[in-house]
Write a protein that holds these residues in place. Structure first.
Motif, PDB file in Angstrom:
ATOM      1  N   PHE A  47       0.808  -1.218   0.000  1.00 15.19           N
ATOM      2  CA  PHE A  47       0.000   0.000   0.000  1.00 15.19           C
ATOM      3  C   PHE A  47       0.842   1.269   0.000  1.00 15.19           C
ATOM      4  N   GLY A  48       2.163   1.121  -0.117  1.00 20.32           N
ATOM      5  CA  GLY A  48       3.046   2.277  -0.266  1.00 20.32           C
ATOM      6  C   GLY A  48       2.910   3.287   0.850  1.00 20.32           C
ATOM      7  N   PRO A  49       2.601   4.553   0.513  1.00 16.53           N
ATOM      8  CA  PRO A  49       2.544   5.607   1.524  1.00 16.53           C
ATOM      9  C   PRO A  49       1.426   5.426   2.549  1.00 16.53           C
ATOM     10  N   HIS A  50       0.475   4.538   2.254  1.00 14.60           N
ATOM     11  CA  HIS A  50      -0.645   4.303   3.189  1.00 14.60           C
ATOM     12  C   HIS A  50      -0.357   3.129   4.124  1.00 14.60           C
ATOM     13  N   GLU A  51       0.862   2.619   4.066  1.00 14.13           N
ATOM     14  CA  GLU A  51       1.200   1.416   4.829  1.00 14.13           C
ATOM     15  C   GLU A  51       0.958   1.594   6.326  1.00 14.13           C
ATOM     16  N   SER A  52       1.451   2.677   6.896  1.00 17.85           N
ATOM     17  CA  SER A  52       1.316   2.901   8.332  1.00 17.85           C
ATOM     18  C   SER A  52      -0.156   3.015   8.729  1.00 17.85           C
ATOM     19  N   TYR A  53      -0.943   3.717   7.898  1.00 18.26           N
ATOM     20  CA  TYR A  53      -2.371   3.878   8.197  1.00 18.26           C
ATOM     21  C   TYR A  53      -3.093   2.528   8.184  1.00 18.26           C
ATOM     22  N   ILE A  54      -2.785   1.706   7.184  1.00 17.33           N
ATOM     23  CA  ILE A  54      -3.408   0.384   7.077  1.00 17.33           C
ATOM     24  C   ILE A  54      -3.058  -0.470   8.280  1.00 17.33           C
ATOM     25  N   ILE A  55      -1.792  -0.449   8.670  1.00 19.72           N
ATOM     26  CA  ILE A  55      -1.355  -1.228   9.830  1.00 19.72           C
ATOM     27  C   ILE A  55      -2.051  -0.746  11.099  1.00 19.72           C
ATOM     28  N   GLY A  56      -2.164   0.571  11.262  1.00 12.35           N
ATOM     29  CA  GLY A  56      -2.825   1.116  12.437  1.00 12.35           C
ATOM     30  C   GLY A  56      -4.286   0.710  12.530  1.00 12.35           C
ATOM     31  N   CYS A  57      -4.998   0.780  11.409  1.00 12.56           N
ATOM     32  CA  CYS A  57      -6.417   0.374  11.400  1.00 12.56           C
ATOM     33  C   CYS A  57      -6.570  -1.110  11.692  1.00 12.56           C
ATOM     34  N   ALA A  58      -5.678  -1.922  11.098  1.00 16.60           N
ATOM     35  CA  ALA A  58      -5.736  -3.368  11.338  1.00 16.60           C
ATOM     36  C   ALA A  58      -5.446  -3.686  12.796  1.00 16.60           C
ATOM     37  N   LEU A  59      -4.503  -2.967  13.375  1.00 17.67           N
ATOM     38  CA  LEU A  59      -4.162  -3.203  14.774  1.00 17.67           C
ATOM     39  C   LEU A  59      -5.293  -2.758  15.697  1.00 17.67           C
ATOM     40  N   ALA A  60      -5.950  -1.644  15.363  1.00 18.11           N
ATOM     41  CA  ALA A  60      -7.087  -1.181  16.163  1.00 18.11           C
ATOM     42  C   ALA A  60      -8.247  -2.166  16.080  1.00 18.11           C
ATOM     43  N   PHE A  61      -8.490  -2.711  14.880  1.00 19.41           N
ATOM     44  CA  PHE A  61      -9.539  -3.725  14.710  1.00 19.41           C
ATOM     45  C   PHE A  61      -9.219  -4.948  15.567  1.00 19.41           C
ATOM     46  N   SER A  62      -7.967  -5.385  15.530  1.00 19.65           N
ATOM     47  CA  SER A  62      -7.565  -6.539  16.336  1.00 19.65           C
ATOM     48  C   SER A  62      -7.695  -6.249  17.824  1.00 19.65           C
ATOM     49  N   THR A  63      -7.454  -4.999  18.203  1.00 17.82           N
ATOM     50  CA  THR A  63      -7.624  -4.610  19.603  1.00 17.82           C
ATOM     51  C   THR A  63      -9.059  -4.849  20.057  1.00 17.82           C
ATOM     52  N   GLY A  64     -10.015  -4.515  19.194  1.00 18.35           N
ATOM     53  CA  GLY A  64     -11.417  -4.745  19.516  1.00 18.35           C
ATOM     54  C   GLY A  64     -11.725  -6.218  19.709  1.00 18.35           C
ATOM     55  N   THR A  65     -11.149  -7.068  18.873  1.00 16.46           N
ATOM     56  CA  THR A  65     -11.374  -8.511  19.034  1.00 16.46           C
ATOM     57  C   THR A  65     -10.737  -9.016  20.320  1.00 16.46           C
ATOM     58  N   PHE A  66      -9.566  -8.497  20.668  1.00 17.63           N
ATOM     59  CA  PHE A  66      -8.909  -8.913  21.914  1.00 17.63           C
ATOM     60  C   PHE A  66      -9.748  -8.504  23.123  1.00 17.63           C
ATOM     61  N   LEU A  67     -10.280  -7.288  23.107  1.00 13.23           N
ATOM     62  CA  LEU A  67     -11.128  -6.835  24.209  1.00 13.23           C
ATOM     63  C   LEU A  67     -12.347  -7.727  24.369  1.00 13.23           C
ATOM     64  N   CYS A  68     -12.991  -8.021  23.251  1.00  8.56           N
ATOM     65  CA  CYS A  68     -14.210  -8.825  23.278  1.00  8.56           C
ATOM     66  C   CYS A  68     -13.920 -10.234  23.787  1.00  8.56           C
ATOM     67  N   ILE A  69     -12.833 -10.824  23.312  1.00 12.20           N
ATOM     68  CA  ILE A  69     -12.477 -12.179  23.702  1.00 12.20           C
ATOM     69  C   ILE A  69     -12.124 -12.248  25.183  1.00 12.20           C
ATOM     70  N   SER A  70     -11.326 -11.299  25.656  1.00 13.11           N
ATOM     71  CA  SER A  70     -10.904 -11.326  27.061  1.00 13.11           C
ATOM     72  C   SER A  70     -12.098 -11.184  27.999  1.00 13.11           C
ATOM     73  N   LEU A  71     -12.996 -10.273  27.687  1.00 14.08           N
ATOM     74  CA  LEU A  71     -14.153 -10.053  28.550  1.00 14.08           C
ATOM     75  C   LEU A  71     -15.156 -11.201  28.458  1.00 14.08           C
ATOM     76  N   SER A  72     -15.244 -11.854  27.303  1.00 15.13           N
ATOM     77  CA  SER A  72     -16.139 -13.005  27.178  1.00 15.13           C
ATOM     78  C   SER A  72     -15.628 -14.175  28.006  1.00 15.13           C
ATOM     79  N   ASP A  73     -14.316 -14.235  28.229  1.00 14.47           N
ATOM     80  CA  ASP A  73     -13.739 -15.260  29.103  1.00 14.47           C
ATOM     81  C   ASP A  73     -13.964 -14.927  30.565  1.00 14.47           C
ATOM     82  N   LEU A  74     -13.822 -13.649  30.904  1.00 13.44           N
ATOM     83  CA  LEU A  74     -13.792 -13.248  32.303  1.00 13.44           C
ATOM     84  C   LEU A  74     -15.167 -13.045  32.928  1.00 13.44           C
TER      85      LEU A  74
END
Length: 284
Positions: free
Chosen positions: A214-241
């Motif tokens: 994605f060239g110059p948009h690489e950092s933005y794409i990575i940030g969005c993907a990481l934020a999306f994954s953060t949401g899944t981690f939050l959901c998974i952790s709380l569903s366990d706890l």
């Protein structure tokens, strides 16, 4: 160049280790007796680490990678998408049941309803849900490693790796246990266990190299993907706890201590991981 080589080696080591811990999880019933109490304590501890890593590691890195004055808003938008994408998987496939101990089954088996609810294909829904979750885990780890290429010395991605590596055995245990209760053969369970163990490592490598397209948009794409994954981690952790705190009053204090210990470890990893993570500048 030295940092990039280190990241490359970490990529390989993390992928192999995650594969190994996942495979090990499929053999847990043969290696140790996972009682109800042991399972709950492990779940609470791992949930604490996952939640702590999501808040203290993944979300700040995602905001930094997205960049700009509205980076926090964009990160939270993608985080919420991650939560909303995970909830239907939990609802329709109920893929995050980890406790298959005899005590748990007897406690929740009212008139044979637990045994009657197990269909020969029930394990497939669990495997599908956990497979999708494994993809987001691979994205989370690879994104963190990409962002660490231009940071100071330290063990990059250690927090995210630890959260995944400790959680993978529970996921594999769920698939294998459900397959066993559904009457599938040992050979089929072994095949599914190894197949599931490969998903996250493969995704780690794929997600590590794809953003560069994605060239110059690489950092933005990575940030969005990481934020999306953060949401899944939050959901998974709380569903366990949360269910454990709500339904298991007799072990609530033990569960709470295990959870707080996990959060504390996630926070302490700040002292080991690289500091000064920055978004990737255009062209590398």
């Amino acid at each position: 160049m030295a940092v990039e080589q280190q990241i490359g080696w970490l990529l390989i080591v993390y992928a192999v280790a995650i594969f190994g811990t996942s495979v090990l999880g499929g053999y847990l019933p043969e290696l140790v007796r996972m009682t109800h109490t042991r399972t709950q304590l492990v779940m609470a501890f791992v949930a604490g680490i996952i939640l702590g890593v999501a808040i203290y590691h993944m979300l700040p890195h995602a905001v930094t990678a997205i960049g700009g004055p509205d980076s926090l808003e964009k990160a939270l938008f993608w985080l919420m998408l991650g939560v909303l994408a995970t909830l239907p998987l939990l609802y329709f496939f109920n893929f995050h049941e980890h406790d298959f101990s005899d005590e748990h089954i007897r406690q929740h088996d009212h008139g044979g309803q637990v045994g009657a609810s197990l269909k020969p294909t029930s394990w497939a829904g669990i495997a599908l849900g956990l497979g999708v979750h494994s993809l987001t885990e691979g994205i989370a780890l690879s994104s963190t490693l990409r962002l660490s290429e231009h940071s100071t010395a330290g063990i990059a991605g250690l927090g995210v790796f630890l959260a995944i590596a400790l959680h993978k055995p529970l996921d594999a245990l769920s698939i294998v246990s459900m397959m066993e209760q559904s009457g599938l053969s040992v050979r089929a369970r072994r095949f599914a266990n190894f197949g599931f163990a490969l998903i996250c490592p493969i995704m780690i490598f794929v997600a590590y190299f794809v953003p560069s397209l994605f060239g110059p948009h690489e950092s933005y794409i990575i940030g969005c993907a990481l934020a999306f994954s953060t949401g899944t981690f939050l959901c998974i952790s709380l569903s366990d706890l949360l269910p454990e705190i709500h339904f298991h009053r007799h072990d609530r204090w033990k569960i709470g201590i295990g959870f707080l210990l996990g959060v504390g470890i996630a926070y302490a990893l700040h002292w080991i991981e690289p500091t000064g993570l920055h978004g990737i500048s255009p062209g590398g």
